[in-house]
Design an enzyme around this catalytic site. Structure first.
Site, PDB file in Angstrom:
ATOM      1  N   GLN A 202      12.197  35.737  73.022  1.00 32.08           N
ATOM      2  CA  GLN A 202      10.988  34.935  72.901  1.00 32.08           C
ATOM      3  C   GLN A 202      10.991  33.910  74.029  1.00 32.08           C
ATOM      4  O   GLN A 202      11.677  32.883  73.958  1.00 32.08           O
ATOM      5  CB  GLN A 202      10.951  34.254  71.542  1.00 32.08           C
ATOM      6  CG  GLN A 202      11.118  35.220  70.367  1.00 32.08           C
ATOM      7  CD  GLN A 202       9.920  36.123  70.176  1.00 32.08           C
ATOM      8  OE1 GLN A 202       8.835  35.684  69.785  1.00 32.08           O
ATOM      9  NE2 GLN A 202      10.098  37.411  70.449  1.00 32.08           N
ATOM     10  N   GLY A 243       3.218  31.328  63.330  1.00 30.41           N
ATOM     11  CA  GLY A 243       3.944  32.372  64.015  1.00 30.41           C
ATOM     12  C   GLY A 243       3.746  32.350  65.525  1.00 30.41           C
ATOM     13  O   GLY A 243       2.897  31.615  66.063  1.00 30.41           O
ATOM     14  N   HIS A 244       4.503  33.197  66.205  1.00 30.36           N
ATOM     15  CA  HIS A 244       4.478  33.191  67.669  1.00 30.36           C
ATOM     16  C   HIS A 244       3.142  33.685  68.209  1.00 30.36           C
ATOM     17  O   HIS A 244       2.472  34.523  67.634  1.00 30.36           O
ATOM     18  CB  HIS A 244       5.642  34.001  68.246  1.00 30.36           C
ATOM     19  CG  HIS A 244       5.683  35.440  67.830  1.00 30.36           C
ATOM     20  ND1 HIS A 244       6.686  36.285  68.210  1.00 30.36           N
ATOM     21  CD2 HIS A 244       4.857  36.180  67.061  1.00 30.36           C
ATOM     22  CE1 HIS A 244       6.475  37.484  67.712  1.00 30.36           C
ATOM     23  NE2 HIS A 244       5.367  37.439  67.021  1.00 30.36           N
ATOM     24  N   ASN A 245       2.763  33.084  69.335  1.00 32.94           N
ATOM     25  CA  ASN A 245       1.541  33.454  70.062  1.00 32.94           C
ATOM     26  C   ASN A 245       0.257  33.130  69.321  1.00 32.94           C
ATOM     27  O   ASN A 245      -0.819  33.609  69.694  1.00 32.94           O
ATOM     28  CB  ASN A 245       1.545  34.936  70.459  1.00 32.94           C
ATOM     29  CG  ASN A 245       2.684  35.270  71.397  1.00 32.94           C
ATOM     30  OD1 ASN A 245       3.661  35.899  70.992  1.00 32.94           O
ATOM     31  ND2 ASN A 245       2.582  34.841  72.640  1.00 32.94           N
TER      32      ASN A 245
END
Length: 350
Positions: A202, A243-245
């Site tokens: 990540q 969460g990511h993005n």
């Protein structure tokens, strides 16, 4: 030290009925306010309490002022939005009563030689600031915080105890991150090969705008390749997972325990009730209100209020309803078969 009502009106507006020289030291509820405190009335059903209040002054709307002016002895600040005025006045009174944090680095803090810490910033006990990090003017970093490599903390931003703010993440000015929050931890990203999970590095960041509040134990994951973005004015309650993005639009607010899966894009001026869940890779437009406990499984393209849960009921009734729901596909098939039979007989589907 008190603050004159005239000073509040000069700063925040409103129409003052009463002496501008009346001093108040704090804001209190209608029931508990005393002779040195100011209270507010934002719910017309509480007019009786306002009339009985011992507060030195009230913040209230023109409509409520017409109703209570004759019976209330104190001063009054009349404004179109008493609740917002209360929030502004409360901030001002709290700041006036607090001792500003003295700039400096506590002897037990570990600050890398290449980090840039403004002389007015306050670095508390046992804080770690890694190489290349930047701490802005009047920022306050409380005990036990971790600031990662090349991270940026904006002016007047306050990190409460034990916040982890990981490498290369950025927060703007006047932010608040409460105790135990983790900003920039790894997103949940894995590839699968023959049933085995392979971690995907990540390498994105978390970019947070100005005037953002993040609650205790909330987590915002760094992006996998691109950045996770929290725009200006966003308010996140305690124990929220982003969460990511993901991208959270400006001035959106989320209550406790909301979960947002990776790569969701949420618009501006949205609200999410407690424990609402948002699927990943969906878009939600501006001005959407999601009620508590709702699962948002698909993109939302039109503003409005959305609810997606079955109302609570007694367990026995819930079991009966669940049985009916399970049988709905079979019932639908039977109805379609009957419709076809009627049509074959020359009847009407109606």
């Amino acid at each position: 030290m008190g603050t004159r009502l005239g000073e509040l009106v000069e700063r925040f507006g409103g129409q003052l009925a009463g002496s501008p020289d009346v001093e108040v030291t704090a804001i209190a509820s209608l029931e508990r306010a005393g002779a040195s405190e100011i209270s507010f009335l934002s719910n017309s059903r509480l007019r009786t309490l306002a009339l009985q209040s011992r507060a030195a002054a009230l913040i209230l709307s023109p409509q409520d002022d017409d109703a209570v002016a004759a019976g209330y002895a104190g001063a009054r600040i009349v404004t179109a939005n008493p609740h917002a005025y209360f929030a502004q006045a409360a901030q001002y009174l709290v700041r006036a009563s607090e001792e500003p944090a003295a700039g400096g680095i506590h002897p037990t803090a570990v600050v890398h030689g290449t980090a840039s810490v403004d002389p007015t910033a306050c670095i508390g006990p046992h804080v770690t600031v890694e190489a290349g990090a930047t701490i802005g003017a009047h920022a306050v970093i409380d005990a036990g915080c971790y600031i990662g490599r090349d991270a940026v903390i904006g002016d007047h931003t306050h990190l409460f105890a034990n916040v982890s703010f990981h490498a290369r993440c950025v927060i703007g000015a006047r932010g608040i991150i409460h105790a135990g929050a983790v900003i920039g931890g790894d997103g949940f990203g894995f590839a699968v090969d023959d049933g085995v999970y392979i971690k995907i590095p990540q390498v994105g960041r978390v970019l947070i705008g100005d005037d953002v509040d993040i609650g205790a134990s909330t987590t915002v994951d760094r992006g996998a390749l691109d950045d996770t973005v929290i725009e200006d004015g966003v308010k996140l309650d305690n124990q929220i997972q982003i969460g990511h993005n993901c991208r959270i639009g400006a001035h959106t607010a989320m209550a406790g325990c909301v979960g947002v899966a990776g790569s969701a894009v949420i618009g501006r001026y949205c609200t999410f009730g407690g424990a609402a869940m948002v699927n990943g890779h969906i878009d939600i437009c501006d001005h959407v209100d999601i009620t508590a406990g709702t699962l948002v499984a698909h993109s939302i393209r039109e503003p409005g209020r959305y609810t997606g849960y079955y109302p609570i009921t007694r367990n026995a009734e819930w079991e009966r309803n669940a049985a009916l729901l399970r049988n709905l596909p079979a019932l639908r098939d039977k109805i379609r078969a009957l419709e076809r039979a009627l049509k074959a007989l020359g009847g009407s589907e109606d």
